[in-house]
Write a protein that holds these residues in place. Sequence first.
Motif, short mmCIF file in Angstrom:
data_model
loop_
_atom_site.label_atom_id
_atom_site.label_comp_id
_atom_site.label_asym_id
_atom_site.label_seq_id
_atom_site.Cartn_x
_atom_site.Cartn_y
_atom_site.Cartn_z
N GLU A 288 40.42 44.40 54.50
CA GLU A 288 40.00 43.38 53.54
C GLU A 288 40.55 43.77 52.17
OE1 GLU A 288 36.07 41.31 53.45
OE2 GLU A 288 35.77 42.56 51.68
N VAL A 289 41.26 42.85 51.55
CA VAL A 289 41.82 43.10 50.23
C VAL A 289 41.17 42.17 49.22
CG1 VAL A 289 43.91 43.08 48.80
CG2 VAL A 289 44.04 43.82 51.19
N GLU A 290 40.69 42.74 48.14
CA GLU A 290 40.04 41.97 47.10
C GLU A 290 40.80 42.23 45.81
OE1 GLU A 290 35.27 41.23 46.49
OE2 GLU A 290 36.04 43.26 46.71
N VAL A 291 41.22 41.17 45.15
CA VAL A 291 41.90 41.33 43.86
C VAL A 291 41.06 40.64 42.80
CG1 VAL A 291 43.92 40.71 42.48
CG2 VAL A 291 44.21 41.60 44.79
N VAL A 292 40.69 41.35 41.76
CA VAL A 292 39.92 40.78 40.65
C VAL A 292 40.72 40.99 39.37
CG1 VAL A 292 37.78 41.37 41.84
CG2 VAL A 292 38.63 42.88 40.05
N GLY A 293 40.33 40.26 38.33
CA GLY A 293 40.95 40.48 37.03
C GLY A 293 42.36 39.94 36.89
N ALA A 294 42.75 39.05 37.82
CA ALA A 294 44.06 38.39 37.66
C ALA A 294 43.92 37.27 36.63
CB ALA A 294 44.53 37.83 39.00
N GLU A 295 45.04 36.73 36.17
CA GLU A 295 44.95 35.64 35.20
C GLU A 295 44.26 34.42 35.79
OE1 GLU A 295 48.54 36.11 31.95
OE2 GLU A 295 48.44 34.26 33.11
N THR A 296 44.59 34.11 37.05
CA THR A 296 44.00 32.94 37.72
C THR A 296 43.64 33.30 39.16
OG1 THR A 296 46.11 32.16 38.60
CG2 THR A 296 45.52 31.40 36.40
N ASP A 297 42.81 32.47 39.78
CA ASP A 297 42.50 32.67 41.19
C ASP A 297 43.76 32.57 42.04
OD1 ASP A 297 39.86 32.89 40.46
OD2 ASP A 297 39.23 30.97 41.33
N GLU A 298 44.65 31.66 41.66
CA GLU A 298 45.89 31.49 42.41
C GLU A 298 46.73 32.77 42.35
OE1 GLU A 298 46.80 29.36 44.49
OE2 GLU A 298 48.85 30.13 44.72
N ASP A 299 46.79 33.40 41.17
CA ASP A 299 47.50 34.68 41.05
C ASP A 299 46.85 35.73 41.93
OD1 ASP A 299 49.21 33.57 39.22
OD2 ASP A 299 48.31 34.54 37.47
N ALA A 300 45.52 35.76 41.91
CA ALA A 300 44.80 36.75 42.72
C ALA A 300 45.11 36.54 44.20
CB ALA A 300 43.30 36.66 42.46
N ARG A 301 45.15 35.27 44.62
CA ARG A 301 45.48 34.97 46.02
C ARG A 301 46.87 35.49 46.37
NH1 ARG A 301 42.05 30.23 45.78
NH2 ARG A 301 43.62 28.99 44.72
N LYS A 302 47.84 35.27 45.45
CA LYS A 302 49.20 35.76 45.71
C LYS A 302 49.22 37.27 45.87
CE LYS A 302 52.15 32.37 43.38
NZ LYS A 302 53.12 32.19 42.26
N ALA A 303 48.48 37.96 44.99
CA ALA A 303 48.44 39.42 45.06
C ALA A 303 47.82 39.88 46.37
CB ALA A 303 47.68 39.99 43.87
N VAL A 304 46.70 39.25 46.76
CA VAL A 304 46.04 39.61 48.02
C VAL A 304 47.01 39.45 49.19
CG1 VAL A 304 44.32 38.83 49.69
CG2 VAL A 304 43.67 39.13 47.31
N LYS A 305 47.69 38.30 49.22
CA LYS A 305 48.59 38.03 50.34
C LYS A 305 49.77 38.99 50.36
CE LYS A 305 47.44 33.14 50.71
NZ LYS A 305 47.91 31.75 50.49
#
Lengths: 409, 409
Positions: A288-305
């Motif tokens: 499970e990968v969780e990314v917080v503190g990105a500029e946007t949720d969409e950015d966080a999703r990209k980082a997770v993926k």
Amino acid sequence: MSSEQSFKIMRDGSITTPKGFKACGLHCGIKKSMRYDIGSIVCEVPANAAAVYTLNKIQAAPIGVTKNSLQVEGKLQAVVANSGNANACTGKQGNQDALTMRSETAKLLGLPEHHVAVASTGVIGECLPMEKVIEGIKKLPESISDGGGNDFGQSILTTDLTEKNICVEVEVNGKKAYISGAAKGSGMIHPNMATMLGFITTDVNIEHTQLQSLLNEVTDESFNMITVDGDTSTNDMVLVMASGLVDNVTLDPSHPDWFAFKAAFQHVAEILAKEIARDGEGATKLVEVEVVGAETDEDARKAVKTIIGSSLVKSAIFGADANWGRIIAAVGRADIPVDPDTIDIRLGKIEMMVQSTPIPFDEHQAEFYLKKANEIHIHVNLNIGNGYAKGWGCDLTYEYVRINAAYRT
Amino acid sequence: MSSEQSFKIMRDGSITTPKGFKACGLHCGIKKSMRYDIGSIVCEVPANAAAVYTLNKIQAAPIGVTKNSLQVEGKLQAVVANSGNANACTGKQGNQDALTMRSETAKLLGLPEHHVAVASTGVIGECLPMEKVIEGIKKLPESISDGGGNDFGQSILTTDLTEKNICVEVEVNGKKAYISGAAKGSGMIHPNMATMLGFITTDVNIEHTQLQSLLNEVTDESFNMITVDGDTSTNDMVLVMASGLVDNVTLDPSHPDWFAFKAAFQHVAEILAKEIARDGEGATKLVEVEVVGAETDEDARKAVKTIIGSSLVKSAIFGADANWGRIIAAVGRADIPVDPDTIDIRLGKIEMMVQSTPIPFDEHQAEFYLKKANEIHIHVNLNIGNGYAKGWGCDLTYEYVRINAAYRT
């Protein structure tokens, strides 16, 4: 029930637990082994329905046929699904075969064709053995039963090692309602529907359009946040049918039980998605990968993926190697804004990096965690905003290579 | 020489073949084994230079130091490179260490610091053992020689199994000139510079800005068109130095020998790129993917990268399984315009699909080809435009997983 958990998990439930649903699974000969390869879910009334499909531009024939059925009224009363052959890249014959699966099923169950959905999964590019398929379809009416949920679950598996089922109970207008799901996954799993079939049944009363928008929203945070190998299949579909037999006041966001229902629905989707990731081809671990503190949720999703899709991260996890360098390297190539100096990385509870500075950690503790934990958690804080996302994948193993080096043989 | 082949391949050449260059490689103790881990290329005059760098937002310290050197005058006279430690994610200490590598090398060779470039490759997140590195740098001046090209080539290897060298001869103003290259690759190889270091030397006379634009253009069709595992490293760099000792009329596109020179330069870059792909971690086969008939070249590049990056395609090739379904599925998710009904796919000379219709083919012939061919060619025609691209990758094997499950141990 607290607002934290507005629903109850039913250990013995299946897709036939919601009122009105029967199912079956049987062997008709598409698979060489004696495993089930055709199945059906049937509702005793036309159910309001919704679906999401693969974004692959090459779409298998059943996708088009199911879209076509749903377009007419937004209702379905039966699904016929097969495994062992995807009926993809099979040209006009493939389209004809998917239509035949629909019409035969409709005829035998006494339904209009547009109340039947078709789904297939398996090898691409070979035509279905239609004689066997039709023989199988003929047996569906006598095979469907209240207890057939698990058989259906088995009939959609390919290289899956486990069935993926979930059933939850939720109260709507003081009445007990159920939401259940069955799924298959394994390889070719990547955001935006992969070789993945998901079927969700519920007995609540909810309109087609409301159901569709709920499914879209929930899919983005569940099925579209898993990746096994970055490949997206031609056949993926998640389909939901709502029988309405609970006879509740029609659910929409103004309904007092909407959030309880939505949370239960989300749980069903997330559990199915996680189980698909856990049973990724050759996988030994759920990640499970969780990314917080990105500029946007969409950015966080990209980082997770990007992190859960990285072959290097995945093989390091298989090797129980706490190689956070590969995690930060993945973040760096995720094509999103990052500040190279403010990144925190945690593996489980072990801090590996704070403000982009490596933190000395106990390698043995990290190795123990990677070897023993049932689920591996990677937590990344970019510290530049409030964007949040969570997603799931698995490790990359010898077994993945073995399975995929000789899939057709 | 015909216009087809304007250059001659020099089997015994190395990066020291172009006039003015010496090199060396030696063991200073960064690697535990006795393999070479530090090396240098030195030019007897300040060479016009150019470089391209990783697009990863997390960039290793040597990248910044080399950029800084090149910015001053566009000239370099020495490169110091180490393997075994990437000096990436090492914070301020890492930056200081890269600067120390540069200043020590400059001092010992009697050069201004901005004429020295630094490159590192290896594990991320550990500081360099600077005592050993400085001991190594002290030995560089006495070690450099005309015959040191191969030693340098060895000093930059990590999990590479082979050295990657190429030398070509081309005539400029009737004089013999040389272009040579040395590279390292192996894992974390993906478009836009991966764990890849490339060093190109030449003795032609060409301006810094012209050299830079040539390098940019050529990189897009060579180094940026290879992928091993989809990961992009923090350290990648391709650097070119031109000593000018041939004393030709300065090369630019108006020079009568420009196209011959450019073709030779392209050949050097393409051979290095292909050799990196061929020696991808665990690879048993080089895979060349050609996409024609896309709407644009950019679309064709995306399709090539998606196909050669697909774990499913790669493991099918490892298993000698002519599974074209995975190829078309990759095309479908490449996020480019395609017509689902007009796709042709060829494996070597074997037609698998014409106008999106599967063509019966001899499975044994295809298996034989996949097992025996030195390079596997996948050819896809989208038949909707004139966009063209070619790229290289490798198969996905048990050995890739083994190497990456335990890289740090």
